[in-house]
Scaffold this motif. Structure first.
Motif, PDB file in Angstrom:
ATOM      1  N   UNK A   1       1.204  -1.242   0.414  1.00 32.92           N
ATOM      2  CA  UNK A   1      -0.275  -0.054  -0.039  1.00 32.92           C
ATOM      3  C   UNK A   1       0.955   1.565   0.103  1.00 32.92           C
ATOM      4  N   UNK A   2       0.448   2.413  -0.532  1.00 33.78           N
ATOM      5  CA  UNK A   2       1.152   3.608  -0.416  1.00 33.78           C
ATOM      6  C   UNK A   2       1.484   4.610   0.698  1.00 33.78           C
ATOM      7  N   UNK A   3       0.164   4.021   1.588  1.00 36.24           N
ATOM      8  CA  UNK A   3       0.976   4.695   2.907  1.00 36.24           C
ATOM      9  C   UNK A   3       1.784   3.558   3.412  1.00 36.24           C
ATOM     10  N   UNK A   4       2.539   2.823   2.808  1.00 40.59           N
ATOM     11  CA  UNK A   4       3.363   1.442   3.742  1.00 40.59           C
ATOM     12  C   UNK A   4       5.149   2.587   3.427  1.00 40.59           C
ATOM     13  N   UNK A   5       4.683   2.955   1.889  1.00 40.54           N
ATOM     14  CA  UNK A   5       6.256   3.279   1.815  1.00 40.54           C
ATOM     15  C   UNK A   5       6.230   4.518   1.709  1.00 40.54           C
ATOM     16  N   UNK A   6       7.709   4.898   1.804  1.00 42.50           N
ATOM     17  CA  UNK A   6       8.381   5.824   1.884  1.00 42.50           C
ATOM     18  C   UNK A   6       9.083   6.582   0.678  1.00 42.50           C
ATOM     19  N   UNK A   7       9.592   7.135  -0.252  1.00 41.79           N
ATOM     20  CA  UNK A   7       9.819   7.654  -1.505  1.00 41.79           C
ATOM     21  C   UNK A   7      10.398   9.142  -1.582  1.00 41.79           C
ATOM     22  N   UNK A   8      11.898   9.166  -1.862  1.00 37.72           N
ATOM     23  CA  UNK A   8      11.758  10.169  -1.008  1.00 37.72           C
ATOM     24  C   UNK A   8      12.583  10.928  -2.721  1.00 37.72           C
ATOM     25  N   UNK A   9      12.540  11.420  -3.201  1.00 34.05           N
ATOM     26  CA  UNK A   9      13.037  12.326  -4.713  1.00 34.05           C
ATOM     27  C   UNK A   9      14.022  13.743  -4.104  1.00 34.05           C
ATOM     28  N   UNK A  10      14.579  13.842  -5.529  1.00 36.84           N
ATOM     29  CA  UNK A  10      15.332  15.129  -5.043  1.00 36.84           C
ATOM     30  C   UNK A  10      15.326  16.184  -6.570  1.00 36.84           C
ATOM     31  N   UNK A  11      15.262  17.376  -6.030  1.00 39.94           N
ATOM     32  CA  UNK A  11      15.801  18.504  -7.213  1.00 39.94           C
ATOM     33  C   UNK A  11      16.603  18.681  -7.726  1.00 39.94           C
ATOM     34  N   UNK A  12      17.026  18.450  -9.243  1.00 42.17           N
ATOM     35  CA  UNK A  12      18.012  18.887  -9.613  1.00 42.17           C
ATOM     36  C   UNK A  12      18.751  20.390  -9.600  1.00 42.17           C
ATOM     37  N   UNK A  13      19.667  20.386  -9.738  1.00 40.47           N
ATOM     38  CA  UNK A  13      20.686  21.732  -9.168  1.00 40.47           C
ATOM     39  C   UNK A  13      19.518  22.726 -10.766  1.00 40.47           C
ATOM     40  N   UNK A  14      19.587  22.090 -11.651  1.00 39.65           N
ATOM     41  CA  UNK A  14      19.045  22.790 -13.295  1.00 39.65           C
ATOM     42  C   UNK A  14      17.547  23.405 -13.319  1.00 39.65           C
ATOM     43  N   UNK A  15      16.803  22.826 -11.313  1.00 38.53           N
ATOM     44  CA  UNK A  15      15.829  23.775 -11.176  1.00 38.53           C
ATOM     45  C   UNK A  15      15.031  24.289 -10.077  1.00 38.53           C
TER      46      UNK A  15
ATOM     47  N   UNK B   1      23.906  22.521  -2.539  1.00 35.92           N
ATOM     48  CA  UNK B   1      23.527  23.327  -2.845  1.00 35.92           C
ATOM     49  C   UNK B   1      24.521  23.869  -4.383  1.00 35.92           C
ATOM     50  N   UNK B   2      24.054  24.397  -4.591  1.00 34.76           N
ATOM     51  CA  UNK B   2      24.648  24.366  -6.487  1.00 34.76           C
ATOM     52  C   UNK B   2      23.598  24.457  -7.351  1.00 34.76           C
ATOM     53  N   UNK B   3      24.348  25.911  -7.633  1.00 36.40           N
ATOM     54  CA  UNK B   3      23.075  26.055  -8.862  1.00 36.40           C
ATOM     55  C   UNK B   3      23.366  26.008 -10.532  1.00 36.40           C
ATOM     56  N   UNK B   4      22.707  25.148 -10.656  1.00 35.22           N
ATOM     57  CA  UNK B   4      23.196  25.335 -12.505  1.00 35.22           C
ATOM     58  C   UNK B   4      21.360  26.094 -13.294  1.00 35.22           C
ATOM     59  N   UNK B   5      22.390  26.642 -14.646  1.00 36.76           N
ATOM     60  CA  UNK B   5      21.193  27.293 -15.756  1.00 36.76           C
ATOM     61  C   UNK B   5      19.939  25.867 -16.133  1.00 36.76           C
ATOM     62  N   UNK B   6      19.028  26.890 -16.480  1.00 33.23           N
ATOM     63  CA  UNK B   6      17.666  25.621 -16.422  1.00 33.23           C
ATOM     64  C   UNK B   6      18.434  24.770 -18.172  1.00 33.23           C
ATOM     65  N   UNK B   7      19.056  24.651 -18.663  1.00 26.96           N
ATOM     66  CA  UNK B   7      19.161  23.670 -19.944  1.00 26.96           C
ATOM     67  C   UNK B   7      20.208  22.533 -18.968  1.00 26.96           C
ATOM     68  N   UNK B   8      20.683  23.197 -18.085  1.00 31.54           N
ATOM     69  CA  UNK B   8      22.116  22.435 -18.603  1.00 31.54           C
ATOM     70  C   UNK B   8      22.239  20.865 -16.958  1.00 31.54           C
ATOM     71  N   UNK B   9      21.997  19.830 -17.419  1.00 29.67           N
ATOM     72  CA  UNK B   9      22.451  18.166 -16.918  1.00 29.67           C
ATOM     73  C   UNK B   9      23.437  18.784 -16.102  1.00 29.67           C
ATOM     74  N   UNK B  10      23.879  18.496 -16.520  1.00 29.90           N
ATOM     75  CA  UNK B  10      25.870  18.871 -16.081  1.00 29.90           C
ATOM     76  C   UNK B  10      26.724  19.277 -17.033  1.00 29.90           C
ATOM     77  N   UNK B  11      27.134  20.182 -15.951  1.00 30.32           N
ATOM     78  CA  UNK B  11      27.942  21.953 -16.591  1.00 30.32           C
ATOM     79  C   UNK B  11      29.314  21.524 -17.374  1.00 30.32           C
ATOM     80  N   UNK B  12      29.532  22.298 -18.194  1.00 32.38           N
ATOM     81  CA  UNK B  12      30.454  22.253 -18.890  1.00 32.38           C
ATOM     82  C   UNK B  12      31.653  23.242 -18.884  1.00 32.38           C
ATOM     83  N   UNK B  13      31.305  24.589 -18.904  1.00 31.20           N
ATOM     84  CA  UNK B  13      31.611  25.535 -18.603  1.00 31.20           C
ATOM     85  C   UNK B  13      31.368  26.216 -17.547  1.00 31.20           C
TER      86      UNK B  13
END
Ligand code: A2P
Length: 314
Positions: free
Chosen positions: A64-78, A108-120
């Motif tokens: 059952x959903x109430x028995x589950x604990x689901x965590x997710x994370x906000x990525x740095x570009x959002x 605790x790192x912010x990236x431009x919205x279009x960037x998943x992994x920084x290159x520059x």
């Protein structure tokens, strides 16, 4: 299974399944296997790229959903306020859920919205308290909308969490940080205890599966530490179980990653291992403030991020 009580009164299972670098084609099977074994806590993140497959397993389970604990994370570009809810909705859609139990700011790192992994250097946005509070306020709005029950941080120093405590209207519920005998995080634990946050430790086994460029020559091994090995032999268990039992005995939660059925079973059983005082003291002496994942991949030339301003000297 032990549970940790959060400031809302909700209970988070102490041992969860980590899914970072759990490969596509494998992670769904691992989550199904884990749920069948009795895992009730799954730690996910949008950037892991496997939430849709985790979601397939969650949809198929009879737990059952109430028995589950689901965590997710906000990525740095959002982290801009207007990007927070869409990112959360994307994770919810992939996971096939109406709500998350916990949503963390990933770094605790912010990236431009279009960037998943920084290159520059242009890909980075410098961290400011003002930006962090805007992100936090947007997360609070997601709690009020019922999309998530608790919010928290990952890889934040106590100093950065304090800013949220001082200025936010919803308290962070969990601080997720790297934690194991080489990085015991006593300061973070004391801070969280004093402020009503739970602590979750990632990389409890030393994260051997992290990318090759994040390995250092001659780095210490947790699973091969002679005293950990000797303790496991004395107690008739495995080194991994000692490391996980240590975390749970200290009152923290822990999220080992495995896709292997035997190791999934072994890791879950370790949540019930209670180490004695003498063994806890032996492990206590192993602390050396060593990070396997120190965030140096955020420090490309010209990046505003440094070891000092990410970790605040902690
Ligand atoms: P596998 O998925 O093949 O089991 P961490 O949780 O510190 O990030 O470490 C995860 C790594 O440790 C993965 O490579 C995982 O491999 C391995 N691992 C998970 N459980 C165990 C265990 N009980 N004994 C040894 N290695 C393990």
């Amino acid at each position: 299974m032990k549970y940790l009580s959060l400031h809302t009164g909700a209970k988070m299972p102490a041992l969860g399944l980590g899914t970072w670098r759990a490969d596509k084609g494998e992670v769904g099977r691992a989550v199904t296997e884990a749920l069948n074994l009795g895992y009730r806590h799954v730690d996910c993140a949008q950037v892991y790229g496997n939430e849709a497959e985790v979601g397939e397993a969650l949809k198929a389970t009879s737990v059952a959903r109430e028995e589950l604990w689901i965590t997710s994370k906000l990525w740095n570009n959002a982290q801009r306020p207007e990007d927070v809810r869409p990112a959360l909705e994307q994770s919810l859609k992939a996971l096939g859920l109406d709500y998350l139990d916990l949503y963390l700011i990933h770094w605790p790192v912010q990236l431009a919205h279009t960037v998943m992994y920084p290159q520059s250097r242009q890909d980075f946005i410098a961290w400011t308290t003002e930006h962090a509070l805007e992100t936090w306020n947007a997360l609070e709005a997601c709690v009020r909308s019922g999309l998530v029950r608790h919010i928290g941080t990952s890889n934040f120093s106590t100093k950065k969490i304090q800013v949220l405590l001082d200025n936010g209207s919803i308290r962070p519920a969990v601080s997720q940080v790297e934690m194991h005998p080489y990085l015991q995080q006593d300061g973070m634990r004391a801070f969280c205890r004093a402020n009503g946050l739970a602590v979750t430790g990632f990389a409890p086994l030393g994260s051997k599966h992290r990318p090759a460029h994040q390995h250092r020559e001659g780095e210490p091994s947790l699973l091969d530490h002679p005293e950990i090995v000797a303790m496991s032999e004395r107690l008739g268990t495995t080194p991994a179980s000692i490391l996980l039992g240590w975390a749970v005995t200290r009152g923290t939660s822990v999220i080992p990653k495995s896709t292997n059925p035997d190791r999934l079973r072994q890791n879950l059983a370790a949540a019930d291992l209670e180490l004695g005082e003498a063994d806890m003291a032996l492990i206590s002496a192993m602390d050396m403030g060593y990070r396997f994942l120190d965030g140096s991949h955020w420090m490309l030339e010209g990046s505003p991020y440094t070891l000092e301003n990410i970790w605040d000297g902690e």
